[in-house]
Design an enzyme around this catalytic site. Structure first.
Site, mmCIF file in Angstrom:
data_model
loop_
_atom_site.group_PDB
_atom_site.id
_atom_site.type_symbol
_atom_site.label_atom_id
_atom_site.label_comp_id
_atom_site.label_asym_id
_atom_site.label_seq_id
_atom_site.Cartn_x
_atom_site.Cartn_y
_atom_site.Cartn_z
ATOM 1 N N LYS A 26 19.490 0.122 9.406
ATOM 2 C CA LYS A 26 19.465 0.978 10.588
ATOM 3 C C LYS A 26 20.641 0.656 11.511
ATOM 4 C CE LYS A 26 15.277 1.800 11.982
ATOM 5 N NZ LYS A 26 13.983 1.357 12.529
ATOM 6 N N ARG A 99 13.948 -1.857 18.109
ATOM 7 C CA ARG A 99 13.644 -1.319 16.787
ATOM 8 C C ARG A 99 13.939 -2.313 15.679
ATOM 9 N NH1 ARG A 99 17.176 4.056 16.345
ATOM 10 N NH2 ARG A 99 15.494 4.660 14.923
ATOM 11 N N GLY A 108 8.134 2.368 8.094
ATOM 12 C CA GLY A 108 6.897 2.124 8.823
ATOM 13 C C GLY A 108 6.295 0.744 8.621
ATOM 14 N N MET A 110 7.595 -2.201 9.478
ATOM 15 C CA MET A 110 7.805 -3.138 10.580
ATOM 16 C C MET A 110 7.711 -2.372 11.883
ATOM 17 S SD MET A 110 10.506 -5.794 9.207
ATOM 18 C CE MET A 110 11.678 -4.503 9.050
ATOM 19 N N ARG A 366 20.053 7.438 7.126
ATOM 20 C CA ARG A 366 20.028 6.508 6.004
ATOM 21 C C ARG A 366 19.979 7.323 4.719
ATOM 22 N NH1 ARG A 366 13.976 4.727 7.433
ATOM 23 N NH2 ARG A 366 12.954 6.632 6.798
ATOM 24 N N HIS A 484 3.976 9.674 6.878
ATOM 25 C CA HIS A 484 4.023 8.365 6.218
ATOM 26 C C HIS A 484 3.631 8.460 4.740
ATOM 27 C CE1 HIS A 484 2.141 4.526 4.991
ATOM 28 N NE2 HIS A 484 3.266 4.048 5.470
ATOM 29 N N ARG A 591 8.499 2.350 -40.292
ATOM 30 C CA ARG A 591 7.630 1.329 -40.907
ATOM 31 C C ARG A 591 6.933 1.949 -42.098
ATOM 32 N NH1 ARG A 591 6.793 1.870 -35.504
ATOM 33 N NH2 ARG A 591 7.050 0.064 -34.160
ATOM 34 N N ARG A 650 12.100 0.095 -43.164
ATOM 35 C CA ARG A 650 11.742 -1.305 -43.363
ATOM 36 C C ARG A 650 10.763 -1.425 -44.525
ATOM 37 N NH1 ARG A 650 8.758 -4.313 -38.537
ATOM 38 N NH2 ARG A 650 7.037 -3.017 -39.248
ATOM 39 N N GLU A 778 14.937 -11.604 -37.084
ATOM 40 C CA GLU A 778 13.755 -11.825 -36.260
ATOM 41 C C GLU A 778 13.235 -13.250 -36.359
ATOM 42 O OE1 GLU A 778 10.517 -9.311 -37.622
ATOM 43 O OE2 GLU A 778 11.364 -9.255 -39.634
ATOM 44 N N SER A 797 19.317 -5.562 -37.697
ATOM 45 C CA SER A 797 18.519 -4.958 -36.643
ATOM 46 C C SER A 797 17.685 -6.072 -36.040
ATOM 47 C CB SER A 797 17.614 -3.865 -37.214
ATOM 48 O OG SER A 797 16.800 -3.356 -36.182
ATOM 49 N N GLY A 799 14.857 -7.740 -34.509
ATOM 50 C CA GLY A 799 13.437 -7.511 -34.279
ATOM 51 C C GLY A 799 13.010 -8.448 -33.172
ATOM 52 N N THR A 800 13.188 -7.975 -31.930
ATOM 53 C CA THR A 800 13.049 -8.901 -30.804
ATOM 54 C C THR A 800 11.604 -9.257 -30.488
ATOM 55 O OG1 THR A 800 13.365 -6.977 -29.406
ATOM 56 C CG2 THR A 800 15.245 -8.445 -29.684
ATOM 57 N N ASN A 801 10.648 -8.498 -31.030
ATOM 58 C CA ASN A 801 9.255 -8.903 -30.802
ATOM 59 C C ASN A 801 8.993 -10.240 -31.492
ATOM 60 O OD1 ASN A 801 9.007 -6.450 -29.583
ATOM 61 N ND2 ASN A 801 7.900 -5.485 -31.271
ATOM 62 N N ASP A 802 9.304 -10.281 -32.784
ATOM 63 C CA ASP A 802 9.082 -11.515 -33.525
ATOM 64 C C ASP A 802 10.061 -12.598 -33.108
ATOM 65 O OD1 ASP A 802 6.892 -11.771 -35.332
ATOM 66 O OD2 ASP A 802 7.663 -10.007 -36.381
ATOM 67 N N CYS A 864 15.338 -3.120 -32.682
ATOM 68 C CA CYS A 864 14.217 -2.232 -32.924
ATOM 69 C C CYS A 864 12.913 -2.757 -32.331
ATOM 70 C CB CYS A 864 14.052 -1.953 -34.407
ATOM 71 S SG CYS A 864 13.714 -3.449 -35.359
ATOM 72 N N TYR A 884 23.600 0.297 -31.394
ATOM 73 C CA TYR A 884 22.537 1.207 -30.964
ATOM 74 C C TYR A 884 21.298 0.437 -30.524
ATOM 75 C CZ TYR A 884 20.161 0.271 -35.391
ATOM 76 O OH TYR A 884 19.516 -0.349 -36.415
#
Ligand code: ADP
Ligand code: MG
Ligand code: MG
Length: 936
Positions: A26, A99, A108, A110, A366, A484, A591, A650, A778, A797, A799-802, A864, A884
């Site tokens: 402000k 203010r 709103g 503060m 703003r 608000h 899969r 896969r 993975e 590729s 496999g970021t989960n595993d 993936c 990718y």
């Protein structure tokens, strides 16, 4: 000496827009509006006390730096001079507002105190000068209300008895007078009424707070200042910061500004406006105002605000006169100011203005909050207008805002079949359904039990944010598009209907105009795009993106700039078609096992089970032969939809035990098929049982023990592709081996591929079938030995989960029991299964890519895991040079945007001059200057 106070006014300002960290949003924008040569708008003069003072205040037992007092006095004197009034003067008093203003706007959350400087003595001067006793007493009673609430109660941390705060108590006194006198509006209160109220207010304050309202203007000023600092740590502000992830350390600045009055009679007004419609994004000046009103009145939803122009009218305000019609000169001026502001800031501005006896003042500007729909539209239209660059347009839309465009809406068919019970103003688009609750506390409690709720209130206040956040939607009976509730919902992209005058909100029920009563816990549905409210739970459907031109434009801009491709994780023709519609450029994960789950899986699953339970290779080969036809058909159908886009397929990944039937009757059928008795079949099933199946006999390990299983799949893939090619269509499969940890595994499977490839080409009479051979990365060992892996694999590729599971040693299926504690105690900053752990797992990825490409420079790399749809993770993938990302169909547009933003961020980082460079530039300039001087 440290500078703690920054002056603005009279066409000048010490600060500017770039100083938000120090002056708060402000304060920085007030300085910019007042002082920038292109703007120099009529801003009432004042000064900003910096956020550093707030930090000092909290670090030093709530005291101020010793230089502060003098700096405030000097700045105040400058304001007095410009205004020709004196703070605390009996004859000609200057009134000020105190203010709050943090770096990022917290609407709103503060506190602000208006009309500071009024007391029993100075009010006489104000009456004499203004000739308007009603106005003066109105200002006075407001000061007492705000001061008691903000400074005497909230800042002191007093919990009001019986939950009823002092402001509410005073409000009720005012309502009582209105009721007694038969007034409908506050404006009907006379000078006498208000004068009497001031006396009673003061008595009440003394009674309730145990000390009097301070008459001394200096005490009011410093009390207000401290209260604003205190409000930074008020419950509402803290709650809001948690939700919005604003750091606690930032602190707030305080703006002290000379008052201008929108409540001086019919030639005065106050309002809030936006340079474009923040709900739809449409490009026209949009706003609301009230005649003879002050400050918060518009936002608080006390009276229905009037539209500033014809385009801003809505169903609730249609009968009210526009600002353009009653104050045409000032409207024109305001319109000119808003155009100038948008051009200057190159973004939609949210503006507060006040007209005091025909003179227009600007009180705030703003960057305006907007929902996702509006964000996309504004970004693309501003780009087309050449107001902003393609890069800026891309950065203007938060990936999560894009989610809003993909959010469901009420099913049009269901809407047609039901008649609405009420209509309000469409403040937050999309659809929602939930059970009605009437308090923020209930919303929180019900939501915690897993209920879907809609918070229904007359109006909302900052105290309600927690419950609003937990609700599916918000419905209010009062307030306009700048109330608000509307403001907050817009910020969050929440479905919201406000100003729904058709309903009367009670304590435990709502009543509609037609007499229908809806009780707590009953279901309602809301269309936030039209403002319609329905009884019951209406179906929700996905939105139709194809017809959203702005969305298409945005995606086109993103596609031009992004470097990474975006693929999808899909394994049916239907999901694939959907993903391609969303812009997927191939499948990153198909899969094979999906065909054994769900609809139409009976036959293939039976054959798979037969294969699993086979004892000998011969038995197994028979089963595989039968299964092969299904696998081929499935893959072919999906490849046909892709029409030549690549598909990473896969090979069988899960442990076989997952497929063993649990029911005797299914087991019996299998036994019959295999010509064994039930006991033998059960024994075979049990022998597949593993203690730790996720680390067990799965993925490539199956292919090593049962090469015929891999072979069947490879054959199905290559035949499917070959057949399509023979039919004159296109196909591009990528065969992916899962759960590998050694290049020898890859070499082993590659032999099978080569053998089958030759056979298939021969069988189909083709000289060539295009395909690629690669692996998932993975297992940490695979990442560590990536250079070796790349010798056999043409693509990786991740496999970021595993990979996450095995890097952390966290079982993905069991994190529920401890991860919440990890997050709560900040042991981990985020759930590593949701967003890539860049410090740890990220290193494995980075290393894997580097080592892999060192062995095979054109190695294709993608991801993936679930992370492929998480914006921060997508950006990380760009930075480490992936080709990718792949994610679920619905996340594809988000990944496209995130990938484009990553490219823009990289460009910007490259452009940013380093400190050294800047220093060098300055040094050169200084030398030139000195040389010039010498010449003279
Ligand atoms: P918020 O951050 O909650 O919007 P503000 O500081 O903007 O709080 O003040 C609340 C209201 O009071 C706004 O409508 C604002 O325009 C009005 N207001 C603040 N200062 C002044 C002033 N000096 N003169 C007139 N109105 C003011
Ligand atoms: Mg406020
Ligand atoms: Mg404001």
């Amino acid at each position: 000496m440290a500078k703690y106070v920054y002056f603005f006014g009279g066409g000048k300002a010490d600060g500017n827009e770039s100083m938000k960290n120090l002056l708060g949003g402000k304060g920085a924008n007030l300085a910019e509006m007042a002082g920038h040569k292109d703007l120099q708008l009529p801003v009432p003069p004042g000064f900003t006390v910096t956020t550093e003072v707030c930090t000092f205040y909290y670090n030093n037992k709530k005291t101020y730096p010793k230089e502060l007092k003098k700096q405030v006095e000097e700045a105040l004197a400058r304001v007095e001079k410009l205004m020709g009034k004196k703070f605390g003067d009996a004859a000609n008093p200057l009134l000020i507002s105190v203010r709050s203003g943090a770096r990022r706007s917290m609407p709103g959350m503060m506190d602000t105190v208006l009309n500071v400087g009024l007391n029993d003595v100075t009010i006489q001067g104000l009456i004499a000068k203004s000739g308007n006793a009603r106005f003066a007493y109105d200002a006075y009673r407001r000061l007492i209300m705000m001061y008691a609430d903000v400074v005497m109660e909230k800042a002191e941390g007093i919990e009001p008895k019986g939950g009823k705060g002092i402001r509410k108590q005073l409000d009720e006194m005012l309502e009582q007078v209105k009721h007694q006198k038969g007034y409908k509006n506050d404006t009907e209160l006379t000078a006498g009424d208000l004068k009497q109220l001031v006396v009673e207010f003061k008595r009440k304050v003394l009674d309730a707070m145990g000390k009097p309202f301070p008459e001394d203007p200096q005490a009011q000023l410093w009390g207000g200042l401290g209260a604003v600092f205190m409000s930074w740590n008020g419950k509402r502000a803290v709650d809001y910061r948690r939700i919005e992830r604003i750091p606690d350390e930032w602190g707030t600045a305080v703006n002290v500004q000379s008052m201008v009055f929108g409540n001086l009679g019919d030639s005065s007004a106050t309002g809030v406006a936006f340079t474009r419609n923040p709900g739809s994004g449409e490009n026209y000046f949009y706003g609301e105002y009230l005649v003879n009103a002050q400050g918060e009145d518009v936002v608080a939803g006390i009276r229905t605000p009037a539209p500033i122009n014809d385009k801003s009218t809505n169903d609730q305000s249609r009968h009210l006169p526009t600002l353009a019609s009653i104050m045409p000169e000032n409207y024109k001026k305001l319109d000119e100011f808003q155009k100038r502001l948008e051009k200057h800031y190159k973004d939609m501005q949210d503006i507060e203005f006040t007209i005091e006896e025909g003179i227009l003042y600007m009180l705030q500007c703003r960057v305006g909050k907007r929902n996702g729909v509006a964000a996309v539209r504004m970004a693309t239209e501003m780009y087309k207008e050449k107001l902003i660059s393609a890069e800026t347009a891309i950065m203007r839309v938060g990936p999560n805002q894009l989610v809003e465009l993909l959010l469901p809406m009420l099913d049009p068919a269901a809407e047609k079949a039901n008649s609405p019970i009420a209509k309000g103003l469409p403040a937050g688009p999309g659809g929602a359904r939930g059970r009605v609750v009437f308090t923020s506390e209930d919303a929180v409690a019900w939501a915690a039990r897993g209920e879907k709720v809609i918070l229904v209130r007359e109006e909302t206040s900052p105290e309600d944010v927690d419950g609003m956040h937990k609700s599916q939607a918000i419905l209010t009976s009062k307030g306009g598009m700048t109330s608000h509730a509307a403001l907050v919902a817009r910020g969050w992209g929440k479905c919201c209907v406000v100003g729904c005058a058709d309903i009367e909100v009670g304590r435990r029920s709502v009543k509609t105009r037609s007499g229908l009563v809806i009780n707590e816990g009953e279901w309602i549905s809301i269309n936030g795009t039209t403002g319609l409210v329905y009884k019951g739970s209406l179906a929700l459907v996905d939105v139709d993106l194809e017809h959203n031109a702005s969305y298409r434009d945005l995606m086109a801009i993103c596609d031009k700039i992004r470097v990474m491709k975006v693929r999808t994780n899909a394994d049916t023709p239907k999901d694939t078609a959907k993903a391609v519609q969303f812009g997927a450029e191939g499948i990153g994960l198909f899969r094979t096992e999906h065909m054994f789950y769900g609809e139409g899986s009976d036959k293939p699953l039976f054959l798979l089970r037969k294969m699993i339970m086979s004892k000998t290779v011969e038995e197994r080969k028979v089963a595989l032969e039968e299964l092969s036809a299904f696998v081929k058909k499935d893959i072919k159908a999906t490849m046909e939809v892709l029409n030549g886009l690549p598909v990473t397929i896969r090979l069988l990944d899960p442990p076989l035990h997952e497929f063993v039937p649990h029911h005797d009757e299914k087991m019996a059928a299998l036994a019959a098929e295999l010509h064994v008795d039930l006991a033998e079949a059960k024994k075979r099933g049990e022998s597949l049982h593993e203690t730790n199946p996720m680390l067990g006999h799965r993925g490539v390990r199956l292919g090593i023990t049962y090469p015929e299983v891999s072979e069947m799949q490879i054959r199905a893939i290559l035949e499917a592709a070959g057949e399509l090619i023979k039919e004159g269509k296109k196909a591009y499969p990528e065969i992916m081996i899962p759960v590998t940890c050694a290049v020898t595994e890859l070499a082993h499977q590659k032999k099978l591929v080569d053998k089958v490839y030759t056979e298939v080409c021969q069988k189909l009479g083709l000289s060539k079938i295009p395909f690629m051979y690669g692996t998932m990365i993975e297992i940490p060992r695979a990442a560590l030995t990536a250079d070796k892996m790349a010798a056999a694999a043409e693509f990786f590729s991740f496999g970021t989960n595993d990979l996450t599971q095995m890097s952390f040693g966290f079982s993905r299926d069991d994190i529920g029991s401890f991860l919440p504690d990890y997050l709560y105690n900040k042991i981990l900053p985020a759930d590593p299964f949701q967003t890539i752990d860049q410090d740890g797992v990220g290193q494995l990825i980075r290393m894997g890519i580097e080592r892999g490409r060192s062995a095979r420079p054109n190695l294709k790399v993608g991801i993936c895991g679930e992370h492929g749809g998480d914006p921060d993770s997508v950006k990380f993938c760009h930075r480490v040079g992936m080709n990718y990302v792949s994610c679920s169909p619905f996340r594809v547009p988000i990944a496209r945007l995130a990938a484009a933003q990553a490219a823009v961020e990289e460009k910007m980082a490259a452009k940013k001059p380093t400190l050294k460079k800047t220093a060098r530039k300055f040094a050169k300039k200084a030398v030139k200057k000195a040389a010039k001087k010498k010449k003279k």
